[in-house]
Scaffold this motif. Structure first.
Motif, PDB file in Angstrom:
ATOM      1  N   ASP A 308      12.808 -26.299   0.250  1.00  0.00           N
ATOM      2  CA  ASP A 308      12.690 -26.944   1.565  1.00  0.00           C
ATOM      3  C   ASP A 308      12.063 -28.330   1.437  1.00  0.00           C
ATOM      4  OD1 ASP A 308      10.189 -26.085   0.816  1.00  0.00           O
ATOM      5  OD2 ASP A 308       9.635 -25.261   2.772  1.00  0.00           O
ATOM      6  N   GLU A 309      12.214 -28.929   0.265  1.00  0.00           N
ATOM      7  CA  GLU A 309      11.660 -30.258   0.014  1.00  0.00           C
ATOM      8  C   GLU A 309      12.774 -31.281  -0.180  1.00  0.00           C
ATOM      9  OE1 GLU A 309       7.366 -29.366  -2.128  1.00  0.00           O
ATOM     10  OE2 GLU A 309       9.114 -29.756  -3.380  1.00  0.00           O
ATOM     11  N   PHE A 310      12.564 -32.462   0.386  1.00  0.00           N
ATOM     12  CA  PHE A 310      13.522 -33.552   0.279  1.00  0.00           C
ATOM     13  C   PHE A 310      12.793 -34.804  -0.209  1.00  0.00           C
ATOM     14  CE2 PHE A 310      14.794 -30.592   3.535  1.00  0.00           C
ATOM     15  CZ  PHE A 310      16.161 -30.409   3.307  1.00  0.00           C
ATOM     16  N   LEU A 311      13.510 -35.652  -0.893  1.00  0.00           N
ATOM     17  CA  LEU A 311      12.925 -36.892  -1.412  1.00  0.00           C
ATOM     18  C   LEU A 311      13.734 -38.072  -0.899  1.00  0.00           C
ATOM     19  CD1 LEU A 311      10.550 -37.376  -3.527  1.00  0.00           C
ATOM     20  CD2 LEU A 311      12.362 -38.151  -5.048  1.00  0.00           C
ATOM     21  N   MET A 312      13.026 -39.071  -0.386  1.00  0.00           N
ATOM     22  CA  MET A 312      13.668 -40.303   0.056  1.00  0.00           C
ATOM     23  C   MET A 312      13.178 -41.457  -0.804  1.00  0.00           C
ATOM     24  SD  MET A 312      13.340 -43.401   1.782  1.00  0.00           S
ATOM     25  CE  MET A 312      12.063 -43.447   3.031  1.00  0.00           C
ATOM     26  N   ILE A 313      14.124 -42.266  -1.276  1.00  0.00           N
ATOM     27  CA  ILE A 313      13.804 -43.455  -2.064  1.00  0.00           C
ATOM     28  C   ILE A 313      14.383 -44.659  -1.331  1.00  0.00           C
ATOM     29  CG2 ILE A 313      14.033 -44.606  -4.301  1.00  0.00           C
ATOM     30  CD1 ILE A 313      14.713 -41.826  -5.488  1.00  0.00           C
ATOM     31  N   GLY A 314      13.541 -45.636  -1.054  1.00  0.00           N
ATOM     32  CA  GLY A 314      14.027 -46.804  -0.324  1.00  0.00           C
ATOM     33  C   GLY A 314      13.223 -48.050  -0.649  1.00  0.00           C
ATOM     34  N   SER A 349       5.966 -32.253   6.972  1.00  0.00           N
ATOM     35  CA  SER A 349       4.813 -32.916   6.369  1.00  0.00           C
ATOM     36  C   SER A 349       5.335 -33.892   5.320  1.00  0.00           C
ATOM     37  CB  SER A 349       3.881 -31.898   5.709  1.00  0.00           C
ATOM     38  OG  SER A 349       3.356 -31.017   6.676  1.00  0.00           O
ATOM     39  N   ILE A 350       4.836 -35.100   5.363  1.00  0.00           N
ATOM     40  CA  ILE A 350       5.369 -36.142   4.493  1.00  0.00           C
ATOM     41  C   ILE A 350       4.250 -36.838   3.726  1.00  0.00           C
ATOM     42  CG2 ILE A 350       6.637 -38.333   4.422  1.00  0.00           C
ATOM     43  CD1 ILE A 350       8.063 -37.515   6.943  1.00  0.00           C
ATOM     44  N   GLY A 351       4.480 -36.978   2.429  1.00  0.00           N
ATOM     45  CA  GLY A 351       3.596 -37.781   1.603  1.00  0.00           C
ATOM     46  C   GLY A 351       4.419 -38.872   0.952  1.00  0.00           C
ATOM     47  N   TYR A 352       3.944 -40.103   1.026  1.00  0.00           N
ATOM     48  CA  TYR A 352       4.742 -41.172   0.426  1.00  0.00           C
ATOM     49  C   TYR A 352       3.888 -42.086  -0.436  1.00  0.00           C
ATOM     50  CZ  TYR A 352       3.061 -44.258   4.213  1.00  0.00           C
ATOM     51  OH  TYR A 352       2.294 -44.981   5.080  1.00  0.00           O
ATOM     52  N   VAL A 353       4.581 -42.727  -1.357  1.00  0.00           N
ATOM     53  CA  VAL A 353       3.950 -43.661  -2.289  1.00  0.00           C
ATOM     54  C   VAL A 353       4.694 -44.988  -2.191  1.00  0.00           C
ATOM     55  CG1 VAL A 353       3.352 -44.118  -4.695  1.00  0.00           C
ATOM     56  CG2 VAL A 353       3.398 -41.757  -3.850  1.00  0.00           C
ATOM     57  N   THR A 363       8.165 -42.023 -13.393  1.00  0.00           N
ATOM     58  CA  THR A 363       8.771 -41.136 -12.403  1.00  0.00           C
ATOM     59  C   THR A 363       7.866 -39.939 -12.119  1.00  0.00           C
ATOM     60  OG1 THR A 363      10.997 -41.753 -13.104  1.00  0.00           O
ATOM     61  CG2 THR A 363      10.773 -39.686 -11.905  1.00  0.00           C
ATOM     62  N   ASP A 364       7.336 -39.323 -13.167  1.00  0.00           N
ATOM     63  CA  ASP A 364       6.474 -38.146 -12.992  1.00  0.00           C
ATOM     64  C   ASP A 364       5.229 -38.488 -12.190  1.00  0.00           C
ATOM     65  OD1 ASP A 364       8.236 -36.581 -14.391  1.00  0.00           O
ATOM     66  OD2 ASP A 364       7.166 -36.722 -16.304  1.00  0.00           O
ATOM     67  N   GLN A 365       4.647 -39.652 -12.442  1.00  0.00           N
ATOM     68  CA  GLN A 365       3.439 -40.049 -11.715  1.00  0.00           C
ATOM     69  C   GLN A 365       3.728 -40.256 -10.237  1.00  0.00           C
ATOM     70  OE1 GLN A 365       2.419 -43.518 -14.045  1.00  0.00           O
ATOM     71  NE2 GLN A 365       0.879 -42.411 -15.258  1.00  0.00           N
ATOM     72  N   ILE A 366       4.866 -40.878  -9.943  1.00  0.00           N
ATOM     73  CA  ILE A 366       5.231 -41.139  -8.549  1.00  0.00           C
ATOM     74  C   ILE A 366       5.482 -39.832  -7.804  1.00  0.00           C
ATOM     75  CG2 ILE A 366       7.036 -42.118  -7.056  1.00  0.00           C
ATOM     76  CD1 ILE A 366       7.368 -44.321  -9.192  1.00  0.00           C
ATOM     77  N   ILE A 367       6.257 -38.939  -8.416  1.00  0.00           N
ATOM     78  CA  ILE A 367       6.559 -37.652  -7.782  1.00  0.00           C
ATOM     79  C   ILE A 367       5.285 -36.857  -7.567  1.00  0.00           C
ATOM     80  CG2 ILE A 367       7.714 -35.430  -8.084  1.00  0.00           C
ATOM     81  CD1 ILE A 367       9.635 -37.652  -7.415  1.00  0.00           C
ATOM     82  N   SER A 368       4.430 -36.852  -8.565  1.00  0.00           N
ATOM     83  CA  SER A 368       3.179 -36.097  -8.482  1.00  0.00           C
ATOM     84  C   SER A 368       2.298 -36.623  -7.347  1.00  0.00           C
ATOM     85  CB  SER A 368       2.428 -36.181  -9.810  1.00  0.00           C
ATOM     86  OG  SER A 368       1.189 -35.516  -9.729  1.00  0.00           O
ATOM     87  N   GLU A 369       2.211 -37.949  -7.233  1.00  0.00           N
ATOM     88  CA  GLU A 369       1.361 -38.544  -6.195  1.00  0.00           C
ATOM     89  C   GLU A 369       1.944 -38.280  -4.805  1.00  0.00           C
ATOM     90  OE1 GLU A 369      -0.610 -42.859  -4.944  1.00  0.00           O
ATOM     91  OE2 GLU A 369       0.481 -42.642  -6.850  1.00  0.00           O
ATOM     92  N   ALA A 370       3.257 -38.448  -4.649  1.00  0.00           N
ATOM     93  CA  ALA A 370       3.886 -38.186  -3.352  1.00  0.00           C
ATOM     94  C   ALA A 370       3.732 -36.723  -2.974  1.00  0.00           C
ATOM     95  CB  ALA A 370       5.361 -38.575  -3.403  1.00  0.00           C
ATOM     96  N   ASP A 371       3.889 -35.834  -3.955  1.00  0.00           N
ATOM     97  CA  ASP A 371       3.752 -34.399  -3.728  1.00  0.00           C
ATOM     98  C   ASP A 371       2.327 -34.053  -3.304  1.00  0.00           C
ATOM     99  OD1 ASP A 371       5.419 -32.105  -3.743  1.00  0.00           O
ATOM    100  OD2 ASP A 371       4.366 -31.341  -5.513  1.00  0.00           O
ATOM    101  N   GLN A 372       1.349 -34.657  -3.978  1.00  0.00           N
ATOM    102  CA  GLN A 372      -0.053 -34.391  -3.666  1.00  0.00           C
ATOM    103  C   GLN A 372      -0.390 -34.840  -2.246  1.00  0.00           C
ATOM    104  OE1 GLN A 372      -2.825 -36.106  -6.444  1.00  0.00           O
ATOM    105  NE2 GLN A 372      -4.614 -35.571  -5.220  1.00  0.00           N
ATOM    106  N   LYS A 373       0.090 -36.020  -1.879  1.00  0.00           N
ATOM    107  CA  LYS A 373      -0.182 -36.522  -0.529  1.00  0.00           C
ATOM    108  C   LYS A 373       0.481 -35.641   0.527  1.00  0.00           C
ATOM    109  CE  LYS A 373      -1.034 -41.365  -1.625  1.00  0.00           C
ATOM    110  NZ  LYS A 373      -0.657 -42.771  -1.363  1.00  0.00           N
ATOM    111  N   MET A 374       1.673 -35.156   0.215  1.00  0.00           N
ATOM    112  CA  MET A 374       2.363 -34.284   1.162  1.00  0.00           C
ATOM    113  C   MET A 374       1.577 -32.987   1.361  1.00  0.00           C
ATOM    114  SD  MET A 374       4.404 -31.330   1.204  1.00  0.00           S
ATOM    115  CE  MET A 374       5.168 -31.235  -0.408  1.00  0.00           C
TER     116      MET A 374
END
Length: 401
Positions: A308-314, A349-353, A363-374
């Motif tokens: 149930d998780e989605f990722l947006m890159i923009g 619930s959204i976490g963004y970097v 890539t791993d650092q970005i995903i981890s940080e966005a995931d943590q914030k979410m």
């Protein structure tokens, strides 16, 4: 009769190819079957019918029986009529592929059909005036003075589509889809060559065999595209999403816009599954995916990253732009919830970097940080829900980031 048998064999090969595509597509159709997929199926069906009827005309040639001549007239009318509708379906396919959020108005659809409708009227009148074609008393086909009108209408649709595809191919904001546009640009080439040869060499009938080859090319491109998509939602899958993020990081330049990566998680999705069943849960995922596509910009990349998780890159010009993007998403979800069409409500619930072009990260650092914030957002909201007595499925909650 050798020529007839050879033509029949080649036609049957073309028909077999097209029917195979139809069977496979029927077995593997997505739950989110869309208009452009239907346009593609329509082209396959048109191509198959024309091959059958064209081959029948070829076989019946020279049989001077009035009833047979009438049948060949009918077959020929159907072939010429479907010729232009094939072009129209190709036009709709390209428009839907390039501009998935755009819907032709009734007026726009009518104007798009108009060349085919005019051409069809001329074709249908041909048995009486011989404008497009004529059969002699010996049941031998001959071209009329306006025989090229169907080719010209088809060429017009093809030209418009080619201009649209070239425009998007050269659009710097659509760089990630260039390979897809390129595939659609070269797919019609076999049919184009077949049309030219058939016009130059009278008696040669290879347009629709060549078209069957074009359909195979388009189908191969579709399958390649589907391999990067999530089968349920139609969004990009996790493998393609990771590849996109790696690509974004590898091409950064000092003067580029800010890169934004957001992790979006559906709140209490397990409760929807447990309460209403997994079929309804799947429908909820599709509903969220559609909302994300409606909300985010055409240049944003959206992928399903997990259950149930989605990722947006923009990309954004300044950091203040980020909250506006997600506020629009909240408004979209609230509007759908208030409509009362579904038995549940959705929130996220959204976490963004936000990544500066000069930042050194992976890539791993970005995903981890966005995931943590979410998850920080989700934890805060879970504590708020514990204080409420109202069942969550009836709450239209605030969107936090």
């Amino acid at each position: 009769m050798i020529a007839v048998s050879q033509y029949t064999e080649v036609s049957l090969i073309g028909i077999a190819m097209l029917v195979t595509i139809l069977i496979i597509d029927h077995k593997n159709h997505l739950k989110t079957k869309d208009d452009i997929q239907q346009n593609f199926i329509n082209m396959i069906i048109i191509n198959t019918v024309i091959l059958l009827f064209d081959n029948s005309i070829y076989i019946l040639r020279g049989i001077a029986v009035p009833e047979i001549i009438n049948i060949t007239y009918i077959f020929c009318i159907v072939c010429f009529v479907l010729h232009t509708w094939f072009g129209y379906q190709w036009f709709c396919y390209v428009i839907g592929f390039v501009y998935p959020r755009y819907q032709l108005t009734k007026t726009g659809r009518f104007l798009s059909m108009l060349p085919s409708l005019i051409c069809n009227a001329i074709v249908v009148s041909s048995p009486f005036n011989g404008w497009v074609f004529h059969f002699s008393s010996d049941n031998v086909y001959s071209r009329g003075p306006l025989v090229y009108i169907t080719f010209l209408v088809d060429a017009m649709y093809l030209l418009v589509c080619t201009v649209i595809l070239l425009k998007e191919y050269n659009n710097p904001n659509a760089i990630r889809r260039r390979s897809e546009y390129l595939g659609l640009l070269y797919a019609p080439i076999p049919m184009l060559i077949g049309n030219i040869l058939q016009i130059i060499f009278y008696g040669m009938s290879i347009v629709w065999i060549a078209s069957a080859v074009s359909m195979m090319v388009i189908y191969a491109e579709n399958q390649n595209e589907k391999s990067s998509r999530d089968a349920l939602t139609g969004l990009y899958n996790r493998r393609q999403t990771d590849a996109q993020l790696n690509w974004e990081l590898s091409r950064r330049r000092p003067n580029d816009d800010l890169l934004i990566v957001s992790m979006i998680d559906i709140d209490s999705f397990k409760k929807i599954n447990d309460t209403y069943g997994h079929v309804t849960g799947d429908e909820a995922l599709i509903r969220v995916a559609q909302t994300l596509q409606e909300n985010f910009r055409k240049t944003d990349f959206i992928g399903r990253y997990g259950g149930d998780e989605f990722l947006m890159i923009g990309h954004i010009k300044k950091q203040e732009d980020a909250p506006k993007i997600f506020q629009r998403l909240k408004n979209k979800l609230d509007a759908k919830n208030y409509s009362g069409v579904y038995p549940y409500n959705l929130s996220a619930s959204i976490g963004y970097v936000i990544i500066d072009p000069s930042a050194q990260t992976t890539t791993d650092q970005i995903i981890s940080e966005a995931d943590q914030k979410m998850y920080e957002v989700k934890t805060r909201r879970a504590k708020e829900y514990e204080k409420m007595t109202t069942d969550f499925s009836g709450i239209i909650s605030k969107l936090e980031v």
